[in-house]
Design a protein around this motif. Structure first.
Motif, PDB file in Angstrom:
ATOM      1  N   GLN A  86      25.245  36.879  58.090  1.00  0.00           N
ATOM      2  CA  GLN A  86      25.929  38.298  58.231  1.00  0.00           C
ATOM      3  C   GLN A  86      27.224  38.053  58.145  1.00  0.00           C
ATOM      4  OE1 GLN A  86      24.044  40.605  61.338  1.00  0.00           O
ATOM      5  NE2 GLN A  86      22.228  40.932  60.063  1.00  0.00           N
ATOM      6  N   HIS A  87      27.739  36.975  58.943  1.00  0.00           N
ATOM      7  CA  HIS A  87      29.189  36.789  59.489  1.00  0.00           C
ATOM      8  C   HIS A  87      29.998  36.577  57.993  1.00  0.00           C
ATOM      9  CE1 HIS A  87      32.675  35.628  61.618  1.00  0.00           C
ATOM     10  NE2 HIS A  87      32.909  34.694  60.451  1.00  0.00           N
ATOM     11  N   VAL A  88      29.667  35.943  57.094  1.00  0.00           N
ATOM     12  CA  VAL A  88      30.405  35.809  55.916  1.00  0.00           C
ATOM     13  C   VAL A  88      30.407  37.271  55.362  1.00  0.00           C
ATOM     14  CG1 VAL A  88      28.541  35.217  54.313  1.00  0.00           C
ATOM     15  CG2 VAL A  88      30.993  33.967  54.042  1.00  0.00           C
ATOM     16  N   ASN A  89      29.699  38.058  55.457  1.00  0.00           N
ATOM     17  CA  ASN A  89      29.750  39.318  54.625  1.00  0.00           C
ATOM     18  C   ASN A  89      30.667  40.345  55.204  1.00  0.00           C
ATOM     19  OD1 ASN A  89      28.145  38.662  52.208  1.00  0.00           O
ATOM     20  ND2 ASN A  89      26.192  38.530  53.719  1.00  0.00           N
ATOM     21  N   LYS A  90      30.833  40.196  56.455  1.00  0.00           N
ATOM     22  CA  LYS A  90      31.809  41.037  57.243  1.00  0.00           C
ATOM     23  C   LYS A  90      33.099  41.346  56.821  1.00  0.00           C
ATOM     24  CE  LYS A  90      29.051  40.800  61.618  1.00  0.00           C
ATOM     25  NZ  LYS A  90      28.972  40.377  62.874  1.00  0.00           N
ATOM     26  N   VAL A  91      33.737  40.119  56.270  1.00  0.00           N
ATOM     27  CA  VAL A  91      35.189  40.274  56.011  1.00  0.00           C
ATOM     28  C   VAL A  91      35.255  39.861  54.439  1.00  0.00           C
ATOM     29  CG1 VAL A  91      37.314  38.965  56.281  1.00  0.00           C
ATOM     30  CG2 VAL A  91      35.593  39.166  57.971  1.00  0.00           C
ATOM     31  N   SER A  92      36.114  40.521  53.850  1.00  0.00           N
ATOM     32  CA  SER A  92      36.485  40.287  52.287  1.00  0.00           C
ATOM     33  C   SER A  92      37.243  38.971  52.121  1.00  0.00           C
ATOM     34  CB  SER A  92      37.215  41.423  51.714  1.00  0.00           C
ATOM     35  OG  SER A  92      36.568  42.756  51.825  1.00  0.00           O
ATOM     36  N   SER A  93      36.508  37.844  52.121  1.00  0.00           N
ATOM     37  CA  SER A  93      37.233  36.429  52.123  1.00  0.00           C
ATOM     38  C   SER A  93      37.097  35.902  50.684  1.00  0.00           C
ATOM     39  CB  SER A  93      36.535  35.450  52.974  1.00  0.00           C
ATOM     40  OG  SER A  93      34.989  35.462  52.889  1.00  0.00           O
ATOM     41  N   ALA A  94      36.151  36.270  49.932  1.00  0.00           N
ATOM     42  CA  ALA A  94      36.026  35.827  48.706  1.00  0.00           C
ATOM     43  C   ALA A  94      37.077  36.056  47.684  1.00  0.00           C
ATOM     44  CB  ALA A  94      34.638  36.272  47.893  1.00  0.00           C
ATOM     45  N   ILE A  95      37.864  35.504  46.799  1.00  0.00           N
ATOM     46  CA  ILE A  95      38.907  35.548  45.891  1.00  0.00           C
ATOM     47  C   ILE A  95      38.306  35.428  44.450  1.00  0.00           C
ATOM     48  CG2 ILE A  95      41.210  34.904  45.071  1.00  0.00           C
ATOM     49  CD1 ILE A  95      41.104  36.219  47.803  1.00  0.00           C
ATOM     50  N   ARG A  96      38.764  36.539  43.796  1.00  0.00           N
ATOM     51  CA  ARG A  96      38.722  36.488  42.196  1.00  0.00           C
ATOM     52  C   ARG A  96      39.957  36.639  41.741  1.00  0.00           C
ATOM     53  NH1 ARG A  96      34.588  38.242  39.083  1.00  0.00           N
ATOM     54  NH2 ARG A  96      33.564  39.592  40.939  1.00  0.00           N
ATOM     55  N   ALA A  97      40.429  35.440  40.864  1.00  0.00           N
ATOM     56  CA  ALA A  97      41.559  35.332  40.443  1.00  0.00           C
ATOM     57  C   ALA A  97      41.273  35.574  38.934  1.00  0.00           C
ATOM     58  CB  ALA A  97      41.915  33.886  40.716  1.00  0.00           C
ATOM     59  N   ILE A  98      42.288  36.235  38.429  1.00  0.00           N
ATOM     60  CA  ILE A  98      42.392  36.363  37.059  1.00  0.00           C
ATOM     61  C   ILE A  98      43.591  36.031  36.196  1.00  0.00           C
ATOM     62  CG2 ILE A  98      42.032  38.482  35.043  1.00  0.00           C
ATOM     63  CD1 ILE A  98      40.754  40.088  37.354  1.00  0.00           C
ATOM     64  N   HIS A  99      43.419  35.534  35.228  1.00  0.00           N
ATOM     65  CA  HIS A  99      44.815  35.085  34.344  1.00  0.00           C
ATOM     66  C   HIS A  99      44.907  36.052  33.321  1.00  0.00           C
ATOM     67  CE1 HIS A  99      46.902  32.438  31.070  1.00  0.00           C
ATOM     68  NE2 HIS A  99      47.666  32.467  32.204  1.00  0.00           N
ATOM     69  N   GLU A 100      45.803  36.873  33.621  1.00  0.00           N
ATOM     70  CA  GLU A 100      45.883  38.256  32.737  1.00  0.00           C
ATOM     71  C   GLU A 100      46.095  37.950  31.133  1.00  0.00           C
ATOM     72  OE1 GLU A 100      45.359  40.985  33.770  1.00  0.00           O
ATOM     73  OE2 GLU A 100      45.253  40.823  35.818  1.00  0.00           O
ATOM     74  N   PRO A 101      47.068  36.833  30.781  1.00  0.00           N
ATOM     75  CA  PRO A 101      47.226  36.690  29.309  1.00  0.00           C
ATOM     76  C   PRO A 101      46.024  36.434  28.548  1.00  0.00           C
ATOM     77  CG  PRO A 101      49.022  35.605  30.546  1.00  0.00           C
ATOM     78  CD  PRO A 101      47.947  36.055  31.656  1.00  0.00           C
ATOM     79  N   THR A 102      44.896  35.807  29.068  1.00  0.00           N
ATOM     80  CA  THR A 102      43.902  35.352  28.459  1.00  0.00           C
ATOM     81  C   THR A 102      42.413  35.666  29.098  1.00  0.00           C
ATOM     82  OG1 THR A 102      43.510  33.451  30.089  1.00  0.00           O
ATOM     83  CG2 THR A 102      44.775  32.818  28.073  1.00  0.00           C
ATOM     84  N   LYS A 103      42.726  36.699  30.098  1.00  0.00           N
ATOM     85  CA  LYS A 103      41.689  37.211  30.674  1.00  0.00           C
ATOM     86  C   LYS A 103      40.499  36.139  31.358  1.00  0.00           C
ATOM     87  CE  LYS A 103      43.567  41.371  29.962  1.00  0.00           C
ATOM     88  NZ  LYS A 103      44.398  41.964  31.036  1.00  0.00           N
ATOM     89  N   THR A 104      41.083  35.206  31.483  1.00  0.00           N
ATOM     90  CA  THR A 104      40.249  34.319  32.021  1.00  0.00           C
ATOM     91  C   THR A 104      40.106  34.293  33.580  1.00  0.00           C
ATOM     92  OG1 THR A 104      41.056  32.608  30.513  1.00  0.00           O
ATOM     93  CG2 THR A 104      39.631  31.911  32.551  1.00  0.00           C
ATOM     94  N   GLN A 105      38.863  34.233  34.380  1.00  0.00           N
ATOM     95  CA  GLN A 105      38.698  34.486  35.597  1.00  0.00           C
ATOM     96  C   GLN A 105      37.717  33.592  36.429  1.00  0.00           C
ATOM     97  OE1 GLN A 105      36.208  38.093  36.976  1.00  0.00           O
ATOM     98  NE2 GLN A 105      36.662  38.623  34.841  1.00  0.00           N
ATOM     99  N   VAL A 106      37.946  33.352  37.737  1.00  0.00           N
ATOM    100  CA  VAL A 106      37.088  32.615  38.406  1.00  0.00           C
ATOM    101  C   VAL A 106      36.964  33.568  39.883  1.00  0.00           C
ATOM    102  CG1 VAL A 106      37.806  30.483  37.565  1.00  0.00           C
ATOM    103  CG2 VAL A 106      38.926  31.177  39.561  1.00  0.00           C
TER     104      VAL A 106
END
Length: 231
Positions: free
Chosen positions: A126-146
């Motif tokens: 439960q602890h890991v879900n209490k905080v928005s710690s995950a990061i989605r990174a998007i490379h706008e010119p190519t729309k590539t994301q991780v």
């Protein structure tokens, strides 16, 4: 850090030239390693005969490359008897080593990346879900994301996301470059003969002294050029 794309090509030469490409590649890679240059082979086009290459494309990375490449860029000559056609009269075979112009930008710009914080999911309780710690990174010119959720630290996940995004965008660009190179025949059709930057001799492919004048070889080279085009 400089990045250059180099292609070694037999042009539309016969199997003998494809064999020479494979041998030149070995010497070229040895020289690269001796000079501490990072490299990656992007594409190999196999020849008809075993252990031969029509062309090979290599990416080089180093602080300075011009001095090193000044000893390689150009026509490369091999003097020897054909191993595929021993009775063939021709003794001089030519391949080319060229730099390919890069249209892709392999390093992504920080300003082109957008980051989104999101809640982590999966193992971690439960602890890991209490905080928005995950990061989605998007490379706008190519729309590539991780999406990165390796750490409970948002800051750490952001650093990891940038690295992985760079790797992913680079891989996509390399794949596009491979397709472009595969269809690029300009270098194959423009191998200059008569003024080689490097000369090798014999089946042991030993480096040979370059003759400084080619006046007496003019007619011979013209005949060899016609012969190669016919083959």
């Amino acid at each position: 850090m400089k990045t250059k794309i180099i292609q070694i090509t037999s042009g539309r030469g016969p199997s003998e030239c494809c064999w020479v490409v494979a041998q030149v590649l070995k010497h070229f890679l040895e020289a690269i390693k001796q000079n501490g240059i990072d490299y990656k082979i992007l594409q190999r086009e196999k020849g008809i005969e075993n252990m031969t290459l029509q062309s090979v494309t290599v990416q080089l990375k180093a602080k300075t490359l011009n001095q090193f490449l000044s000893q390689w860029i150009g026509t490369i000559q091999w003097v020897g008897v054909s191993k595929f056609r021993p009775q063939h009269k021709r003794k001089n075979w030519f391949v080319a080593l060229n730099e390919i112009e890069q249209k892709q930008h392999f390093e992504i710009n920080e300003n082109d990346i957008s980051y989104q914080a999101t809640r982590s999911s999966g193992p971690g309780g439960q602890h890991v879900n209490k905080v928005s710690s995950a990061i989605r990174a998007i490379h706008e010119p190519t729309k590539t994301q991780v999406l990165v959720m390796d750490s409970r630290s948002q800051h750490q996940n952001k650093k990891i996301a940038k690295t992985r995004l760079q790797e992913k965008v680079t891989e996509i660009q390399l794949q596009r470059l491979k397709s472009s190179i595969k269809n690029q025949w300009e270098n194959h059709l423009n191998i200059e003969r008569g003024n080689p930057i490097q000369v090798f001799k014999g089946f042991d492919f030993k480096k040979n002294t370059i003759v400084k004048t080619y006046k007496k070889q003019g007619n011979t080279l013209k005949n060899e050029l016609r012969e190669q085009l016919n083959n």
